[in-house]
Design a protein around this motif. Structure first.
Motif, PDB file in Angstrom:
ATOM      1  N   SER A  13       0.792  -1.285  -0.120  1.00  0.00           N
ATOM      2  CA  SER A  13       0.103   0.344  -0.062  1.00  0.00           C
ATOM      3  C   SER A  13       0.809   1.100   0.464  1.00  0.00           C
ATOM      4  O   SER A  13       0.443   2.487   0.199  1.00  0.00           O
ATOM      5  CB  SER A  13      -1.117   0.047   1.177  1.00  0.00           C
ATOM      6  OG  SER A  13      -0.333  -0.515   2.268  1.00  0.00           O
ATOM      7  N   ILE A  42      -2.233   8.534   2.360  1.00  0.00           N
ATOM      8  CA  ILE A  42      -2.936   7.280   2.843  1.00  0.00           C
ATOM      9  C   ILE A  42      -3.917   7.452   3.810  1.00  0.00           C
ATOM     10  O   ILE A  42      -4.757   6.185   4.571  1.00  0.00           O
ATOM     11  CB  ILE A  42      -1.655   6.411   3.734  1.00  0.00           C
ATOM     12  CG1 ILE A  42      -1.402   5.145   3.224  1.00  0.00           C
ATOM     13  CG2 ILE A  42      -1.074   7.075   4.302  1.00  0.00           C
ATOM     14  CD1 ILE A  42      -2.032   4.051   2.084  1.00  0.00           C
ATOM     15  N   ASP A  45      -6.826   7.389   2.346  1.00  0.00           N
ATOM     16  CA  ASP A  45      -7.244   6.257   1.626  1.00  0.00           C
ATOM     17  C   ASP A  45      -8.527   5.469   2.503  1.00  0.00           C
ATOM     18  O   ASP A  45      -8.005   4.410   3.143  1.00  0.00           O
ATOM     19  CB  ASP A  45      -6.525   5.518   0.958  1.00  0.00           C
ATOM     20  CG  ASP A  45      -6.842   4.586   0.186  1.00  0.00           C
ATOM     21  OD1 ASP A  45      -7.673   4.310   0.973  1.00  0.00           O
ATOM     22  OD2 ASP A  45      -6.511   4.366  -1.029  1.00  0.00           O
ATOM     23  N   CYS A  48      -7.837   1.652   2.867  1.00  0.00           N
ATOM     24  CA  CYS A  48      -6.406   1.537   3.307  1.00  0.00           C
ATOM     25  C   CYS A  48      -6.371   1.096   4.737  1.00  0.00           C
ATOM     26  O   CYS A  48      -7.521   1.118   5.425  1.00  0.00           O
ATOM     27  CB  CYS A  48      -5.483   2.506   3.414  1.00  0.00           C
ATOM     28  SG  CYS A  48      -3.677   1.078   3.721  1.00  0.00           S
ATOM     29  N   CYS A  49      -5.609   1.112   5.109  1.00  0.00           N
ATOM     30  CA  CYS A  49      -5.292   0.541   6.417  1.00  0.00           C
ATOM     31  C   CYS A  49      -5.035   1.406   8.222  1.00  0.00           C
ATOM     32  O   CYS A  49      -4.978   1.337   8.995  1.00  0.00           O
ATOM     33  CB  CYS A  49      -3.881  -0.380   7.037  1.00  0.00           C
ATOM     34  SG  CYS A  49      -3.048  -0.076   5.397  1.00  0.00           S
ATOM     35  N   ALA A 163      -7.351  -5.341   2.550  1.00  0.00           N
ATOM     36  CA  ALA A 163      -6.483  -5.242   4.257  1.00  0.00           C
ATOM     37  C   ALA A 163      -6.699  -5.221   5.429  1.00  0.00           C
ATOM     38  O   ALA A 163      -6.420  -6.210   6.390  1.00  0.00           O
ATOM     39  CB  ALA A 163      -6.651  -3.498   4.132  1.00  0.00           C
TER      40      ALA A 163
END
Ligand code: SD4
Length: 314
Positions: A13, A42, A45, A48-49, A163
């Motif tokens: 990622s 990020i 996003d 994502c995580c 994820a």
């Protein structure tokens, strides 16, 4: 010749993070600006995580840890920060406008609000909500850190693997980015929602300078992902940079730091993941992890991110 500019980030990622950092670097911009852009991308996003879309703590609140460090050893950190979308930007603001380097909890939030950051709703993302409900069924409320799932989980860490795993945990939840700019200067950032379902108030390695991130503009920079407790114990990224100072390559330095983590209790080390990535002043990069399954993304001339699998101890 020094390879520059370049940017490296933890995990596949990292393509998202590097993708936002690269335009800054390509134009001859500063590494510090590049890593902040990586963080913003990020943290925005939702698939994502890290950031506010991440898994909550055991009481159901997302709490963020982050830090940033530049080529002059300026640094800023925030920990246990709630309801603010861009913790790395708050950390940068702290670094640039106050005499302090680290704010936590309510004070960090208060500082963010005073500086124009917006208070987001105390609400989980739909995915995190689902995971939390699932976690609540067992709700093992004991101070044991959930392990990363590289070994136990069949889905592992393929390129853009989902994820979130079926049991609700993320297979990773930290983004660390290191950049070397056209001027030859280094900066880095680290941002995370931390271990999913952690105890309330728990802080990991990610906001701690020398644990989750370290930058020394004479030598190199390093950042980490994985079970933060293990990184804090050995001052992990500071160690990586010191190993580079003594002449080791970035990969050798990351390997030695991993060995330092494993050595006191190799049996226990089988139960957790830690991964380091590093870059030196020459633009050489490297990584190493405790378990298989750690990878990282390198973006250099041409601007296309390349995902590389790290070697591991086990
Ligand atoms: C932490 N290091 O809070 C973070 C978590 C992480 O992949 O990196 N997970 O301990």
């Amino acid at each position: 010749a020094v390879k520059k500019p370049l940017v490296i980030s933890t995990w596949d990622s990292g393509q998202i993070a590097n993708g936002a950092a690269w335009p800054v670097l390509e134009k001859g911009g500063k590494a510090l600006d590049a890593v902040e852009q990586a963080a913003i991308a990020i943290e925005n996003d939702v698939n994502c995580c890290v950031g506010l879309g991440g898994n909550p703590d055991r009481d159901g609140h997302v709490t963020l840890d982050a830090c940033i460090m530049d080529e002059k050893a300026n640094c800023g950190s925030v920990a246990f920060l709630e309801r603010i979308k861009h913790p790395v930007s708050v950390a940068r603001k702290l670094m640039e406008t106050t005499p302090h380097v680290f704010l936590a909890g309510v004070g960090a939030q208060q500082f963010a609000l005073a500086n124009g950051f917006k208070l987001e709703p105390d609400k989980l993302s739909p995915d995190a909500e689902k995971s939390y409900k699932q976690w609540l069924i067992k709700a093992e409320y004991k101070p044991v850190i959930n392990i990363e799932h590289q070994q136990s989980h069949p889905k592992g860490h393929g390129p853009f693997a989902p994820a979130r795993l079926e049991d609700g945990s993320f297979n990773h939840d930290t983004m660390g980015t290191l950049a070397l700019d056209a001027n030859g200067d280094l900066s880095g950032m680290c941002t995370t929602s931390g271990m999913g379902f952690k105890m309330r108030g728990r802080v990991g390695d990610s906001p701690i300078i020398g644990a989750g991130l370290f930058v020394d503009n004479e030598i190199g920079a390093a950042t980490s992902s994985g079970q933060g407790e293990e990184v804090i114990r050995v001052c992990g990224t500071h160690l990586v940079v010191e190993f580079m100072r003594s002449g080791l390559s970035p990969e050798e330095a990351c390997k030695k730091a991993v060995e330092r983590i494993v050595k006191p209790n190799p049996e226990r080390a089988k139960t957790f993941q830690v991964g380091f990535i590093a870059v030196n002043k020459q633009g050489e990069v490297g990584a190493y992890s405790v378990q298989k399954g750690f990878n990282y993304t390198v973006t250099e001339q041409g601007g296309k991110g390349k995902v590389i699998n790290a070697k591991s101890y086990f």
